[in-house]
Enzyme design. Structure first.
Site, mmCIF file in Angstrom:
data_model
loop_
_atom_site.group_PDB
_atom_site.id
_atom_site.type_symbol
_atom_site.label_atom_id
_atom_site.label_comp_id
_atom_site.label_asym_id
_atom_site.label_seq_id
_atom_site.Cartn_x
_atom_site.Cartn_y
_atom_site.Cartn_z
ATOM 1 N N HIS A 43 41.007 35.009 41.004
ATOM 2 C CA HIS A 43 39.967 34.626 41.968
ATOM 3 C C HIS A 43 40.202 33.213 42.499
ATOM 4 O O HIS A 43 39.651 32.250 41.957
ATOM 5 C CB HIS A 43 38.600 34.659 41.278
ATOM 6 C CG HIS A 43 38.035 36.022 41.103
ATOM 7 N ND1 HIS A 43 37.062 36.553 41.923
ATOM 8 C CD2 HIS A 43 38.317 36.975 40.197
ATOM 9 C CE1 HIS A 43 36.772 37.772 41.528
ATOM 10 N NE2 HIS A 43 37.507 38.056 40.474
ATOM 11 N N ARG A 79 44.578 48.671 37.095
ATOM 12 C CA ARG A 79 43.269 47.997 36.980
ATOM 13 C C ARG A 79 43.024 47.510 35.552
ATOM 14 O O ARG A 79 43.559 48.076 34.610
ATOM 15 C CB ARG A 79 42.141 48.968 37.338
ATOM 16 C CG ARG A 79 42.168 49.435 38.766
ATOM 17 C CD ARG A 79 41.026 50.413 39.007
ATOM 18 N NE ARG A 79 39.718 49.774 38.901
ATOM 19 C CZ ARG A 79 38.579 50.428 38.706
ATOM 20 N NH1 ARG A 79 38.573 51.737 38.577
ATOM 21 N NH2 ARG A 79 37.436 49.764 38.646
ATOM 22 N N GLY A 101 35.543 41.779 43.065
ATOM 23 C CA GLY A 101 34.261 42.445 42.832
ATOM 24 C C GLY A 101 34.563 43.682 42.033
ATOM 25 O O GLY A 101 35.245 43.613 41.019
ATOM 26 N N GLU A 102 34.145 44.816 42.529
ATOM 27 C CA GLU A 102 34.437 46.083 41.841
ATOM 28 C C GLU A 102 35.018 47.040 42.880
ATOM 29 O O GLU A 102 34.321 47.428 43.823
ATOM 30 C CB GLU A 102 33.140 46.615 41.225
ATOM 31 C CG GLU A 102 33.334 47.787 40.300
ATOM 32 C CD GLU A 102 34.267 47.476 39.127
ATOM 33 O OE1 GLU A 102 34.139 46.397 38.519
ATOM 34 O OE2 GLU A 102 35.143 48.308 38.837
ATOM 35 N N SER A 103 36.286 47.395 42.681
ATOM 36 C CA SER A 103 36.964 48.158 43.732
ATOM 37 C C SER A 103 36.321 49.522 43.989
ATOM 38 O O SER A 103 36.264 49.975 45.135
ATOM 39 C CB SER A 103 38.449 48.321 43.400
ATOM 40 O OG SER A 103 38.615 48.893 42.120
ATOM 41 N N ILE A 158 39.277 37.646 36.053
ATOM 42 C CA ILE A 158 38.089 38.354 35.563
ATOM 43 C C ILE A 158 38.362 39.857 35.618
ATOM 44 O O ILE A 158 38.545 40.415 36.704
ATOM 45 C CB ILE A 158 36.846 38.021 36.425
ATOM 46 C CG1 ILE A 158 36.613 36.503 36.482
ATOM 47 C CG2 ILE A 158 35.607 38.742 35.870
ATOM 48 C CD1 ILE A 158 35.566 36.070 37.495
ATOM 49 N N ARG A 159 38.409 40.493 34.460
ATOM 50 C CA ARG A 159 38.756 41.925 34.386
ATOM 51 C C ARG A 159 39.862 42.241 35.407
ATOM 52 O O ARG A 159 39.747 43.121 36.258
ATOM 53 C CB ARG A 159 37.523 42.803 34.631
ATOM 54 C CG ARG A 159 36.560 42.801 33.458
ATOM 55 C CD ARG A 159 35.284 43.590 33.738
ATOM 56 N NE ARG A 159 34.450 42.924 34.727
ATOM 57 C CZ ARG A 159 34.282 43.302 35.979
ATOM 58 N NH1 ARG A 159 34.866 44.381 36.421
ATOM 59 N NH2 ARG A 159 33.517 42.629 36.790
ATOM 60 N N CYS A 163 42.070 40.141 43.503
ATOM 61 C CA CYS A 163 41.526 40.931 42.409
ATOM 62 C C CYS A 163 41.152 42.346 42.885
ATOM 63 O O CYS A 163 42.044 43.110 43.234
ATOM 64 C CB CYS A 163 40.370 40.192 41.755
ATOM 65 S SG CYS A 163 40.130 40.686 40.050
ATOM 66 N N GLU A 187 38.996 31.755 44.930
ATOM 67 C CA GLU A 187 37.798 31.152 45.553
ATOM 68 C C GLU A 187 36.872 30.518 44.512
ATOM 69 O O GLU A 187 35.906 29.856 44.881
ATOM 70 C CB GLU A 187 37.055 32.230 46.369
ATOM 71 C CG GLU A 187 36.226 33.228 45.590
ATOM 72 C CD GLU A 187 37.025 34.252 44.778
ATOM 73 O OE1 GLU A 187 38.268 34.183 44.758
ATOM 74 O OE2 GLU A 187 36.381 35.096 44.128
HETATM 75 N N1 GLN Z 1 38.031 45.244 37.459
HETATM 76 C C1 GLN Z 1 37.697 45.230 38.847
HETATM 77 C C2 GLN Z 1 38.133 46.513 39.545
HETATM 78 O O1 GLN Z 1 38.808 47.304 38.974
HETATM 79 C C3 GLN Z 1 38.305 44.033 39.559
HETATM 80 C C4 GLN Z 1 37.737 42.787 38.955
HETATM 81 C C5 GLN Z 1 37.574 41.672 39.920
HETATM 82 O O2 GLN Z 1 37.679 41.799 41.136
HETATM 83 N N2 GLN Z 1 37.233 40.548 39.354
HETATM 84 O O3 GLN Z 1 37.797 46.714 40.653
#
Ligand code: GLN
Length: 196
Positions: free
Chosen positions: A170, A106, A47-49, A134-135, A79, A172
């Site tokens: 990911h 990151r 997700g987004e940390s 993903i990112r 991630c 999942e």
């Molecule tokens: N870029 C996100 C972060 O820094 C991590 C990306 C992800 O969980 N797919 O939190």
């Protein structure tokens, strides 16, 4: 029988629940810190940390997560979840939960590669595992007790330190459940050891 929780503050929660259930084990969403007491292992999703950290603080989760780690229970960070587990983050003074002896950077696969897929060879898991990035972050350095399970493009993307498992991608998001199954086995082993 073991029960596995998925931290459900933000991110890819339902997919992890489905993956764990496909391994024949019960999975529950963890929305309140008290619920951590009911599970034998915990998945920290992608997700987004920074958002997840904000919610961890807002819902007063931090001490309970650290206690969970202190009890020796397995934790799997995928991630953003890996970023939450890391003891060191490149460019930041302080970690988040900070329990796994790795240094993580990151968004480190470059902007031109917002997301991509790669077939990985993951030690003890699979010779050819389809991974969705993903990112994604990557692990730039590991402590002496950390085992590197996979590298991609010379970057560490899967590592394990005893009870802690972390990956850049990911697991999942595909229907290949071999990596989730590896974590499920870690949880079963930890529980068996505890009851011996
Ligand atoms: N870029 C996100 C972060 O820094 C991590 C990306 C992800 O969980 N797919 O939190």
């Amino acid at each position: 029988m073991v029960k596995i929780g998925v931290l459900a503050l933000q991110g890819a929660v339902r997919e992890h629940i489905k993956a764990v259930e496909n391994c024949g084990v019960e999975a529950v969403e963890i929305k309140h810190k008290e619920e951590l007491k009911d599970v034998d292992g915990l998945i920290l999703p992608g997700g987004e940390s920074t958002t997840m950290r904000r919610l961890i603080d807002k819902y007063d989760f931090m001490d309970a997560l650290k206690e969970f780690a202190d009890e020796g229970k397995p934790m799997f960070g995928t991630c953003a979840g890996l970023i939450l587990l890391a003891k060191n983050l490149v460019g930041y003074d302080n970690p988040h939960i900070g329990v796994m002896d790795v240094t993580v950077e990151r968004n480190s696969f470059g902007r031109q590669r917002e997301s991509f897929e790669a077939d990985l060879e993951i030690k003890d898991v699979a010779d050819c595992y389809p991974a969705v990035f993903i990112r994604a972050p990557h692990i730039v350095d590991v402590g002496e007790n950390v085992e590197i399970l996979c590298k991609h493009d010379d970057r560490i993307v899967v590592a394990r330190e005893g009870q802690f498992l972390g990956c850049s991608f990911h697991p999942e998001l595909t229907e290949d459940y071999r990596f989730t199954s590896y974590f499920v086995d870690m949880v079963k082993e930890a529980k068996t050891k505890k009851s011996e």
